[in-house]
Design an enzyme around this catalytic site. Sequence first.
Site, PDB file in Angstrom:
ATOM      1  N   GLU A 127       0.733  -1.165  -0.012  1.00 15.72           N
ATOM      2  CA  GLU A 127       0.039   0.019   0.129  1.00 15.72           C
ATOM      3  C   GLU A 127       1.067   1.342   0.009  1.00 15.72           C
ATOM      4  O   GLU A 127       1.922   1.091   0.257  1.00 15.72           O
ATOM      5  CB  GLU A 127      -0.959   0.049   1.280  1.00 15.72           C
ATOM      6  CG  GLU A 127      -1.813  -1.222   1.180  1.00 15.72           C
ATOM      7  CD  GLU A 127      -2.939  -1.279   2.429  1.00 15.72           C
ATOM      8  OE1 GLU A 127      -2.551  -0.100   3.319  1.00 15.72           O
ATOM      9  OE2 GLU A 127      -3.525  -2.135   2.650  1.00 15.72           O
ATOM     10  N   GLY A 131       4.749   0.216   2.632  1.00 16.08           N
ATOM     11  CA  GLY A 131       5.780  -0.631   1.832  1.00 16.08           C
ATOM     12  C   GLY A 131       6.393  -1.846   2.500  1.00 16.08           C
ATOM     13  O   GLY A 131       5.940  -2.700   2.584  1.00 16.08           O
ATOM     14  N   PHE A 156       1.339  -0.337  -6.770  1.00 19.98           N
ATOM     15  CA  PHE A 156       2.359  -0.771  -7.478  1.00 19.98           C
ATOM     16  C   PHE A 156       1.757  -2.257  -7.721  1.00 19.98           C
ATOM     17  O   PHE A 156       2.745  -3.414  -7.921  1.00 19.98           O
ATOM     18  CB  PHE A 156       3.462  -0.857  -6.909  1.00 19.98           C
ATOM     19  CG  PHE A 156       3.925   0.441  -6.098  1.00 19.98           C
ATOM     20  CD1 PHE A 156       3.954   1.674  -7.231  1.00 19.98           C
ATOM     21  CD2 PHE A 156       4.255   0.921  -4.910  1.00 19.98           C
ATOM     22  CE1 PHE A 156       4.466   2.887  -6.622  1.00 19.98           C
ATOM     23  CE2 PHE A 156       4.501   1.960  -4.292  1.00 19.98           C
ATOM     24  CZ  PHE A 156       4.449   3.087  -5.254  1.00 19.98           C
ATOM     25  N   SER A 158       1.586  -5.483  -9.936  1.00 18.22           N
ATOM     26  CA  SER A 158       1.717  -5.800 -11.418  1.00 18.22           C
ATOM     27  C   SER A 158       0.749  -6.991 -11.637  1.00 18.22           C
ATOM     28  O   SER A 158      -0.087  -7.489 -11.066  1.00 18.22           O
ATOM     29  CB  SER A 158       3.025  -6.864 -11.275  1.00 18.22           C
ATOM     30  OG  SER A 158       4.267  -6.160 -10.906  1.00 18.22           O
ATOM     31  N   ARG A 269      34.373  -4.445 -31.009  1.00 17.73           N
ATOM     32  CA  ARG A 269      34.491  -2.918 -30.940  1.00 17.73           C
ATOM     33  C   ARG A 269      36.256  -2.712 -31.023  1.00 17.73           C
ATOM     34  O   ARG A 269      36.799  -3.218 -30.126  1.00 17.73           O
ATOM     35  CB  ARG A 269      33.907  -2.555 -29.832  1.00 17.73           C
ATOM     36  CG  ARG A 269      34.196  -0.913 -29.410  1.00 17.73           C
ATOM     37  CD  ARG A 269      33.674  -0.071 -30.369  1.00 17.73           C
ATOM     38  NE  ARG A 269      33.656   1.504 -29.994  1.00 17.73           N
ATOM     39  CZ  ARG A 269      33.438   2.192 -30.754  1.00 17.73           C
ATOM     40  NH1 ARG A 269      33.059   2.235 -31.967  1.00 17.73           N
ATOM     41  NH2 ARG A 269      33.468   3.573 -30.302  1.00 17.73           N
ATOM     42  N   GLY A 341      29.890   1.633 -23.837  1.00 18.17           N
ATOM     43  CA  GLY A 341      30.126   3.052 -24.259  1.00 18.17           C
ATOM     44  C   GLY A 341      28.734   3.625 -24.715  1.00 18.17           C
ATOM     45  O   GLY A 341      27.459   3.326 -24.098  1.00 18.17           O
ATOM     46  N   GLU A 365       9.792  -7.073  -3.669  1.00 22.40           N
ATOM     47  CA  GLU A 365       9.791  -8.352  -2.769  1.00 22.40           C
ATOM     48  C   GLU A 365      10.255  -8.163  -1.429  1.00 22.40           C
ATOM     49  O   GLU A 365      11.215  -9.019  -0.944  1.00 22.40           O
ATOM     50  CB  GLU A 365      10.332  -9.649  -3.264  1.00 22.40           C
ATOM     51  CG  GLU A 365       9.741 -10.037  -4.866  1.00 22.40           C
ATOM     52  CD  GLU A 365       8.267 -10.594  -4.518  1.00 22.40           C
ATOM     53  OE1 GLU A 365       7.589 -10.624  -3.513  1.00 22.40           O
ATOM     54  OE2 GLU A 365       7.533 -11.207  -5.458  1.00 22.40           O
ATOM     55  N   GLU A 369      17.200  -3.273   1.585  1.00 23.00           N
ATOM     56  CA  GLU A 369      17.659  -2.690   3.027  1.00 23.00           C
ATOM     57  C   GLU A 369      17.064  -3.532   3.875  1.00 23.00           C
ATOM     58  O   GLU A 369      17.449  -3.983   4.957  1.00 23.00           O
ATOM     59  CB  GLU A 369      17.084  -1.244   3.060  1.00 23.00           C
ATOM     60  CG  GLU A 369      18.067  -0.345   2.328  1.00 23.00           C
ATOM     61  CD  GLU A 369      17.959  -0.269   0.999  1.00 23.00           C
ATOM     62  OE1 GLU A 369      18.888   0.101   0.111  1.00 23.00           O
ATOM     63  OE2 GLU A 369      16.875  -0.611   0.443  1.00 23.00           O
ATOM     64  N   ARG A 377      19.184  -9.515  12.069  1.00 24.49           N
ATOM     65  CA  ARG A 377      18.134 -10.208  13.157  1.00 24.49           C
ATOM     66  C   ARG A 377      18.383 -11.795  13.332  1.00 24.49           C
ATOM     67  O   ARG A 377      18.475 -12.265  14.276  1.00 24.49           O
ATOM     68  CB  ARG A 377      16.532  -9.777  12.998  1.00 24.49           C
ATOM     69  CG  ARG A 377      16.153  -8.647  13.028  1.00 24.49           C
ATOM     70  CD  ARG A 377      14.870  -8.326  12.872  1.00 24.49           C
ATOM     71  NE  ARG A 377      14.300  -7.078  13.001  1.00 24.49           N
ATOM     72  CZ  ARG A 377      12.929  -6.421  12.568  1.00 24.49           C
ATOM     73  NH1 ARG A 377      12.124  -7.269  11.947  1.00 24.49           N
ATOM     74  NH2 ARG A 377      12.925  -5.238  12.817  1.00 24.49           N
TER      75      ARG A 377
END
Length: 381
Positions: A127, A131, A156, A158, A269, A341, A365, A369, A377
């Site tokens: 929501e 989040g 958000f 999908s 290249r 490049g 998901e 962080e 934990r």
Amino acid sequence: MVDFRLSEEQELIKETARQFALNTLLPFAARWDEEKIFPTDALRQAAELGFAAIYIDEAHGGVGLGRVEAALIIEQLAYGCPSTAAYLSIHNMANWMIAHFGTEDQRARWTDDLSSMKKFASYCLTEASSGSDAAALKTRAVRQGDHYILNGAKAFISGAGDAGSDVYVVMVRTGDQGPGGISCLIVEKGTKGLSFGAQERKLGWHSQPTATVNFDDCAVPVSNRIGAEGDGFKIAMQGLDGGRLNIGACSLGGAQFALDKSLDYVKERHQFGRPIAEFQATGFKLADMATDLEAARLLLYAAAQKVTDKAHDATQYAAMAKRLATDTGTRIANDALQLHGGYGYLMDYPIERILRDLRVHQILEGTNEIMRVIIARKLLG
């Protein structure tokens, strides 16, 4: 840790998914991205191979594979199109929740159509105001007789929209604040009071629709509840372990594609009279990309086996694998763009699309962080 020498069956599964990606996804991925096409025909072809019900029991209409095989499949599909593979991951998670936690009647109503992708599914947890703190969700369902009345919105999502999913697996608040007050409901397209916001304008993931899902006095039968009242958060968290593995696998597949394209490009290249592949800086960069990708892949496979085995540290390993795979995938795609490049920045080349598609994996998901919070934990008890 787990030794990961793939079995003959796993190699066959991997090759089947790879050939599908090369033949059915990759040739069209750029157009789907540019024109924002939801490739329903290709998705249904994937379902014919069992890719919409990967880890659902055969008795419930799935193919009954484990999480390692799911990671192998999703990784190969993402080589062809990370955005489309990611939607398949979400659809699989929603389908699995119904098949695993639902009643026989609920499975009979939904899993066959979802496994064939006659119908498409979305998962609704996030929501706007909750989040990372999913347990603080506010979308509320109040029971009135044999229906729940839903009010709120999910962000958000999908697959959401008038031209998107048919089935929405929705986490709602039926009780007090906190995880124990959350339940899981199935809301079907066409339900009165269900509506969608405008399609989001996104950096990537253009081959799947994304929109807010709104509930305005939306009446949903009590028979559409998955599990008991209060089971929703538990169901959501169990789903997320597998979802994190699949999104990590999406990053691996996209990163492998970016690495392969870079290997081809640096041989072609020329600068200062020779291929840039001959410069040591180029070789060192490619060596780091390949090494980091393989390390992330092995950790992801190990975590997938732990989730399959229901190991006591499965959630920790799923978080570790998701964090490493998605960070690594984005970095490899960015390094691939640098090796190309100025051409890497152009839509004439596929690298910028891969980078755009992989970047969101570090957010969804559970942000990376939050993955660090989970890991810390577990380590600290």
